[in-house]
Design a protein around this motif. Structure first.
Motif, PDB file in Angstrom:
ATOM      1  N   MET A   1      28.414  55.381  52.490  1.00 24.78           N
ATOM      2  CA  MET A   1      28.214  54.544  51.482  1.00 24.78           C
ATOM      3  C   MET A   1      29.490  54.403  50.570  1.00 24.78           C
ATOM      4  N   PHE A   2      29.831  53.080  50.568  1.00 26.15           N
ATOM      5  CA  PHE A   2      31.069  52.652  49.869  1.00 26.15           C
ATOM      6  C   PHE A   2      31.020  51.733  48.838  1.00 26.15           C
ATOM      7  N   PHE A   3      31.819  51.666  47.910  1.00 28.39           N
ATOM      8  CA  PHE A   3      31.756  50.947  46.738  1.00 28.39           C
ATOM      9  C   PHE A   3      33.116  50.216  46.560  1.00 28.39           C
ATOM     10  N   ILE A   4      32.718  48.862  46.149  1.00 27.67           N
ATOM     11  CA  ILE A   4      33.756  47.944  45.996  1.00 27.67           C
ATOM     12  C   ILE A   4      33.967  47.816  44.420  1.00 27.67           C
ATOM     13  N   PHE A   5      35.047  48.392  43.866  1.00 30.01           N
ATOM     14  CA  PHE A   5      35.185  47.947  42.396  1.00 30.01           C
ATOM     15  C   PHE A   5      36.706  47.858  42.190  1.00 30.01           C
ATOM     16  N   GLY A   6      36.999  47.371  40.685  1.00 34.05           N
ATOM     17  CA  GLY A   6      38.149  46.756  40.277  1.00 34.05           C
ATOM     18  C   GLY A   6      38.154  46.253  39.053  1.00 34.05           C
ATOM     19  N   LEU A   7      39.216  45.413  38.552  1.00 36.27           N
ATOM     20  CA  LEU A   7      39.211  44.817  37.528  1.00 36.27           C
ATOM     21  C   LEU A   7      39.497  43.214  37.552  1.00 36.27           C
ATOM     22  N   ARG A   8      38.953  42.764  36.586  1.00 40.81           N
ATOM     23  CA  ARG A   8      38.925  40.975  36.699  1.00 40.81           C
ATOM     24  C   ARG A   8      39.322  40.742  35.303  1.00 40.81           C
ATOM     25  N   PHE A  39      35.580  45.571  33.686  1.00 34.47           N
ATOM     26  CA  PHE A  39      35.443  46.475  35.160  1.00 34.47           C
ATOM     27  C   PHE A  39      34.521  45.798  36.088  1.00 34.47           C
ATOM     28  N   THR A  40      34.659  45.796  37.236  1.00 34.54           N
ATOM     29  CA  THR A  40      33.578  44.872  38.242  1.00 34.54           C
ATOM     30  C   THR A  40      33.315  45.904  39.386  1.00 34.54           C
ATOM     31  N   LEU A  41      32.016  45.924  39.660  1.00 36.09           N
ATOM     32  CA  LEU A  41      31.245  46.565  40.781  1.00 36.09           C
ATOM     33  C   LEU A  41      30.543  45.592  41.676  1.00 36.09           C
ATOM     34  N   PHE A  42      31.112  45.585  42.768  1.00 37.52           N
ATOM     35  CA  PHE A  42      30.755  44.713  43.953  1.00 37.52           C
ATOM     36  C   PHE A  42      30.768  43.246  43.461  1.00 37.52           C
ATOM     37  N   PHE A  43      32.150  43.024  42.713  1.00 44.60           N
ATOM     38  CA  PHE A  43      32.430  41.834  42.270  1.00 44.60           C
ATOM     39  C   PHE A  43      31.662  40.906  41.246  1.00 44.60           C
ATOM     40  N   ILE A  44      31.016  41.947  40.493  1.00 41.04           N
ATOM     41  CA  ILE A  44      29.937  41.407  39.338  1.00 41.04           C
ATOM     42  C   ILE A  44      30.618  42.117  37.971  1.00 41.04           C
ATOM     43  N   PRO A  45      30.978  41.277  37.225  1.00 40.22           N
ATOM     44  CA  PRO A  45      31.689  41.818  35.945  1.00 40.22           C
ATOM     45  C   PRO A  45      30.893  42.665  35.195  1.00 40.22           C
ATOM     46  N   LEU A  46      31.144  43.990  34.823  1.00 36.90           N
ATOM     47  CA  LEU A  46      29.973  44.908  34.107  1.00 36.90           C
ATOM     48  C   LEU A  46      30.593  44.952  32.611  1.00 36.90           C
ATOM     49  N   ILE A  47      31.767  45.801  32.758  1.00 38.88           N
ATOM     50  CA  ILE A  47      31.861  46.406  31.321  1.00 38.88           C
ATOM     51  C   ILE A  47      33.194  45.999  30.791  1.00 38.88           C
ATOM     52  N   PRO A  48      33.429  45.425  29.678  1.00 40.14           N
ATOM     53  CA  PRO A  48      34.702  44.944  29.009  1.00 40.14           C
ATOM     54  C   PRO A  48      35.554  46.081  28.781  1.00 40.14           C
ATOM     55  N   VAL A  49      36.824  46.041  29.368  1.00 44.86           N
ATOM     56  CA  VAL A  49      37.685  47.073  29.152  1.00 44.86           C
ATOM     57  C   VAL A  49      38.757  46.625  28.092  1.00 44.86           C
ATOM     58  N   ARG A  50      39.307  45.388  28.170  1.00 47.78           N
ATOM     59  CA  ARG A  50      40.321  44.995  27.019  1.00 47.78           C
ATOM     60  C   ARG A  50      40.156  43.555  26.688  1.00 47.78           C
ATOM     61  N   THR A  51      40.450  43.347  25.365  1.00 51.89           N
ATOM     62  CA  THR A  51      40.350  41.813  24.886  1.00 51.89           C
ATOM     63  C   THR A  51      41.657  41.716  24.402  1.00 51.89           C
ATOM     64  N   ARG A  52      42.556  40.661  24.687  1.00 51.40           N
ATOM     65  CA  ARG A  52      43.769  40.067  23.968  1.00 51.40           C
ATOM     66  C   ARG A  52      43.753  38.835  23.597  1.00 51.40           C
ATOM     67  N   TYR A  53      44.327  38.525  22.675  1.00 45.84           N
ATOM     68  CA  TYR A  53      44.538  37.065  22.211  1.00 45.84           C
ATOM     69  C   TYR A  53      46.140  36.888  22.263  1.00 45.84           C
ATOM     70  N   VAL A  54      46.524  35.794  22.903  1.00 44.72           N
ATOM     71  CA  VAL A  54      48.055  35.418  23.314  1.00 44.72           C
ATOM     72  C   VAL A  54      48.332  33.973  22.685  1.00 44.72           C
ATOM     73  N   GLN A  55      49.409  34.178  22.292  1.00 48.50           N
ATOM     74  CA  GLN A  55      49.955  32.833  21.777  1.00 48.50           C
ATOM     75  C   GLN A  55      51.266  32.482  22.816  1.00 48.50           C
ATOM     76  N   GLN A  56      51.296  31.463  23.484  1.00 52.54           N
ATOM     77  CA  GLN A  56      52.502  31.044  24.355  1.00 52.54           C
ATOM     78  C   GLN A  56      53.128  29.565  23.771  1.00 52.54           C
ATOM     79  N   CYS A  57      54.204  29.778  23.604  1.00 56.17           N
ATOM     80  CA  CYS A  57      55.168  28.313  23.111  1.00 56.17           C
ATOM     81  C   CYS A  57      55.197  27.622  24.410  1.00 56.17           C
TER      82      CYS A  57
END
Length: 77
Positions: A1-8, A39-57
């Motif tokens: 069995m294998f798992f496909i996981f990552g970050l999006r 954090f994603t498991l089988f391309f489904i976003p599950l757990i929020p890891v980080r939220t940032r607010y960015v300002q760009q000139c």
């Protein structure tokens, strides 16, 4: 069995404000965006890891992190 996981990361543009840039000092449009990484498991976003607010000139392209309270306080137009 294998798992496909990552970050999006999803970028949502909150709006644009006219402000003085911290980097170049020009009065230009500043794009406010929210970047949320999950954090994603089988391309489904599950757990929020980080939220940032960015300002760009829009004049010089410099971007920097801002606090959540500051992002909500800015008059978005």
């Amino acid at each position: 069995m294998f798992f496909i996981f990552g970050l999006r990361t999803r970028v949502d543009r909150s709006g644009v404000v006219q402000q003085m840039c911290r980097n170049c000092g020009n009065h230009a449009a500043q794009v406010i965006s929210r970047r949320s990484t999950k954090f994603t498991l089988f391309f489904i976003p599950l757990i929020p890891v980080r939220t940032r607010y960015v300002q760009q000139c829009s004049f010089c392209g410099a971007q920097y992190d801002i606090a959540k309270a500051e992002a909500r306080r800015l008059p978005v137009g």
